[in-house]
Design a protein around this motif. Structure first.
Motif, PDB file in Angstrom:
ATOM      1  N   ILE A   1       4.707 -25.724   8.380  1.00 28.57           N
ATOM      2  CA  ILE A   1       4.139 -26.290   7.217  1.00 28.57           C
ATOM      3  C   ILE A   1       1.994 -26.332   7.723  1.00 28.57           C
ATOM      4  CG2 ILE A   1       3.629 -28.946   6.714  1.00 28.57           C
ATOM      5  CD1 ILE A   1       6.763 -28.440   6.050  1.00 28.57           C
ATOM      6  N   GLY A   2       1.268 -26.464   7.171  1.00 29.42           N
ATOM      7  CA  GLY A   2       0.094 -26.932   7.905  1.00 29.42           C
ATOM      8  C   GLY A   2      -1.228 -26.471   7.001  1.00 29.42           C
ATOM      9  N   ASN A   3      -2.523 -26.452   7.345  1.00 31.24           N
ATOM     10  CA  ASN A   3      -3.563 -26.869   7.290  1.00 31.24           C
ATOM     11  C   ASN A   3      -3.617 -24.739   7.530  1.00 31.24           C
ATOM     12  OD1 ASN A   3      -3.480 -29.100   6.060  1.00 31.24           O
ATOM     13  ND2 ASN A   3      -4.860 -28.937   7.233  1.00 31.24           N
TER      14      ASN A   3
ATOM     15  N   ARG B   1     -13.388 -29.012  11.030  1.00 32.45           N
ATOM     16  CA  ARG B   1     -14.107 -29.967  10.013  1.00 32.45           C
ATOM     17  C   ARG B   1     -12.488 -29.603   8.694  1.00 32.45           C
ATOM     18  NH1 ARG B   1     -18.701 -29.488   5.837  1.00 32.45           N
ATOM     19  NH2 ARG B   1     -17.915 -27.163   5.556  1.00 32.45           N
ATOM     20  N   GLU B   2     -12.262 -30.624   8.824  1.00 32.34           N
ATOM     21  CA  GLU B   2     -11.023 -30.599   7.840  1.00 32.34           C
ATOM     22  C   GLU B   2     -11.419 -30.920   6.370  1.00 32.34           C
ATOM     23  OE1 GLU B   2      -6.747 -32.614   7.218  1.00 32.34           O
ATOM     24  OE2 GLU B   2      -7.603 -33.260   9.317  1.00 32.34           O
ATOM     25  N   HIS B   3     -10.780 -30.477   5.195  1.00 32.36           N
ATOM     26  CA  HIS B   3     -11.287 -30.419   4.241  1.00 32.36           C
ATOM     27  C   HIS B   3     -10.694 -31.485   3.356  1.00 32.36           C
ATOM     28  CE1 HIS B   3      -7.102 -30.550   2.674  1.00 32.36           C
ATOM     29  NE2 HIS B   3      -7.176 -29.652   4.113  1.00 32.36           N
TER      30      HIS B   3
ATOM     31  N   THR C   1      -0.987 -26.327  -1.988  1.00 23.68           N
ATOM     32  CA  THR C   1      -1.871 -27.017  -2.836  1.00 23.68           C
ATOM     33  C   THR C   1      -3.473 -26.843  -2.564  1.00 23.68           C
ATOM     34  OG1 THR C   1      -0.775 -28.852  -2.696  1.00 23.68           O
ATOM     35  CG2 THR C   1      -2.466 -29.768  -2.646  1.00 23.68           C
ATOM     36  N   TYR C   2      -4.129 -25.919  -3.398  1.00 26.16           N
ATOM     37  CA  TYR C   2      -5.302 -25.953  -3.371  1.00 26.16           C
ATOM     38  C   TYR C   2      -6.269 -27.377  -3.155  1.00 26.16           C
ATOM     39  CZ  TYR C   2      -3.686 -21.813  -5.141  1.00 26.16           C
ATOM     40  OH  TYR C   2      -3.212 -19.960  -5.166  1.00 26.16           O
TER      41      TYR C   2
ATOM     42  N   LYS D   1      -9.314 -22.480  -3.065  1.00 21.87           N
ATOM     43  CA  LYS D   1      -8.797 -21.103  -4.632  1.00 21.87           C
ATOM     44  C   LYS D   1      -9.671 -20.277  -3.928  1.00 21.87           C
ATOM     45  CE  LYS D   1      -6.844 -19.951  -7.948  1.00 21.87           C
ATOM     46  NZ  LYS D   1      -5.400 -19.471  -8.143  1.00 21.87           N
ATOM     47  N   GLU D   2     -10.579 -20.035  -3.113  1.00 19.89           N
ATOM     48  CA  GLU D   2     -11.323 -19.249  -2.898  1.00 19.89           C
ATOM     49  C   GLU D   2     -10.949 -18.097  -1.636  1.00 19.89           C
ATOM     50  OE1 GLU D   2     -15.455 -20.961  -1.693  1.00 19.89           O
ATOM     51  OE2 GLU D   2     -14.350 -21.078   0.268  1.00 19.89           O
TER      52      GLU D   2
END
Length: 101
Positions: free
Chosen positions: A9-11, A97-99, A72-73, A53-54
């Protein structure tokens, strides 16, 4: 319901690596590396992540490796820039830099 040996789990992180050899872009993030390592060891793996999404090619790479991906987009992926000012990979600086959530 499917059972998993590992749930990562993570970015997802879109890495920019700058060194004297030039600049390259890498699909990174601990969620990415851990999932692929576990899959290579023959484990049943799933990923829960967020990305733009890109960068959907990353989901395709998980699927091709037999990793189930629950995504999750977001408007943009987490970005990390690693700068290696010399050829010694232990000397570096990084920024990320986090979204937006």
């Amino acid at each position: 319901m499917k059972n998993y040996d590992v749930l990562s789990i993570g970015n997802y992180t879109k890495d920019t690596i700058i060194s004297p050899a030039g600049t390259k872009y890498v699909d990174g993030g601990a969620v990415n590396y851990a999932a692929h390592a576990a899959a290579h060891l023959g484990m049943q793996v799933a990923v829960v992540t967020r990305l733009a999404k890109e960068d959907d090619r990353v989901v395709d790479k998980f699927t091709q490796a037999g990793i189930d991906c629950f995504v999750t987009y977001t408007p943009q992926s987490t970005l990390m820039k690693l700068e290696y000012p010399t050829t010694d990979p232990d000397i570096r600086s990084r920024t990320w830099r986090e979204h937006p959530t």
